[in-house]
Design an enzyme around this catalytic site. Structure first.
Site, mmCIF file in Angstrom:
data_model
loop_
_atom_site.group_PDB
_atom_site.id
_atom_site.type_symbol
_atom_site.label_atom_id
_atom_site.label_comp_id
_atom_site.label_asym_id
_atom_site.label_seq_id
_atom_site.Cartn_x
_atom_site.Cartn_y
_atom_site.Cartn_z
ATOM 1 N N GLU A 160 0.796 -1.124 0.031
ATOM 2 C CA GLU A 160 0.033 0.152 0.020
ATOM 3 C C GLU A 160 0.849 1.131 0.008
ATOM 4 O O GLU A 160 1.662 1.339 0.742
ATOM 5 C CB GLU A 160 -0.777 0.070 1.339
ATOM 6 C CG GLU A 160 -1.818 1.311 1.372
ATOM 7 C CD GLU A 160 -2.751 1.150 2.629
ATOM 8 O OE1 GLU A 160 -3.067 0.180 3.159
ATOM 9 O OE2 GLU A 160 -3.018 2.390 3.272
ATOM 10 N N GLU A 165 -2.848 11.328 3.081
ATOM 11 C CA GLU A 165 -4.105 11.233 4.134
ATOM 12 C C GLU A 165 -3.982 12.792 4.860
ATOM 13 O O GLU A 165 -2.991 13.170 5.400
ATOM 14 C CB GLU A 165 -3.876 10.184 4.948
ATOM 15 C CG GLU A 165 -3.804 8.804 4.118
ATOM 16 C CD GLU A 165 -3.853 7.708 4.885
ATOM 17 O OE1 GLU A 165 -4.861 7.196 5.633
ATOM 18 O OE2 GLU A 165 -2.755 7.098 5.358
#
Length: 284
Positions: A160, A165
């Site tokens: 990932e 974010e």
């Protein structure tokens, strides 16, 4: 972000190795994009994929590029939203943007999680998106990537990459890479992580910024507005930490609500919580 229910980002995205991998792109996808606000692509690289999110207000994003992860039940972070494919949660705004929107729905929340899985992935090159993120207590927008082999190997074996974010008030970025440890498979605790966080000197929700991931053999770098904020290399890993990133990665754009990391929403949280993506591009 983290994948699935047992684990923990229109605009433009720039990618750079899809054609060499035999990825099928829609007509015109290989053309160099016209000048747009915020464009800073180098002239010595080839733009091989872009979505400028041009189209009428209320239209769905291009299905040749995007599909949806749908459902609820907590996902990886015990999140509170239910992801839908409704135009209430994702649509073009008619002004060249993709809208990804979390909305309050009675006592619950709906949102969207758009993915290029099965439509577009890349092994090496640069993917870039120009995004304006929402902010508010419990709000968690993301621009990120997962290994295209996730259905066969699971997470974290697929790897990932978190290009962006943001949680809460929008004052800090968070980026990171998650991979598997040897002998652990995809069980809880079987992952390694490298992450970074900080401020660019401005609130990220106040305007558009360019977020990019550059992949090369044995190395991944994340940047914001052209400034590198993290580099993770295969040579930096420990003995049991395995590098799985020299392989195809697909993209995700979503807005999550609540959960373990951002915490719950409260009476100050603005809804709808809207992420605008100006473009997504891939270059080699």
């Amino acid at each position: 972000m983290r994948w699935g229910r047992s684990i923990r980002f229109t605009g433009v995205i720039v990618f750079s190795a899809a054609l060499a991998m035999g990825v099928s792109l829609p007509p015109g996808a290989g053309a160099r994009a016209a000048d747009r606000e915020g464009e800073h692509l180098r002239t010595d690289v080839a733009l091989t994929f872009s979505d400028e999110f041009d189209g009428p207000a209320g239209a769905a994003p291009n299905p040749s590029f995007w599909r949806y992860d749908t459902g609820g039940g907590g996902w990886g972070n015990n999140e509170k939203q239910v992801y839908t494919d409704s135009r209430d949660n994702s649509r073009l705004d008619g002004s060249g943007h993709l809208v990804v929107e979390a909305r309050r729905n009675g006592t619950g929340f709906t949102s969207a999680r758009l993915v290029t899985k099965g439509r577009f992935d890349f092994t090496y090159g640069t993917v870039e998106a120009r995004i304006k993120v929402p902010a508010g207590k419990g709000i968690h927008p993301g621009f990120w990537g997962l290994g295209a082999n996730i259905d066969t190997v699971g997470w974290p074996e697929c790897g990932e990459i978190d290009a962006l974010e943001v949680i809460g008030d929008g004052s800090q970025y968070h980026v990171g890479v998650h991979g598997p440890r040897s002998g652990a498979g995809s069980v809880a605790g079987g992952q390694w992580s490298r992450s970074a966080a900080g401020s660019i000197g401005a609130n990220l929700s106040a305007g558009f910024h360019n977020y990019a991931v550059a992949k090369s053999p044995g190395s991944i770098s994340m940047s914001i507005d052209g400034n590198v904020v993290q580099t993770v290399s295969k040579s930096d890993l420990g003995a049991r930490e395995r590098w799985v990133f020299d392989a195809p990665t697909y993209l995700l754009l979503n807005v999550a609500v609540g959960g373990d990391w951002p915490g719950p929403v409260d009476g100050t949280t603005p809804f709808p919580a809207t992420m605008l993506v100006d473009w997504v591009r891939y270059s080699q």
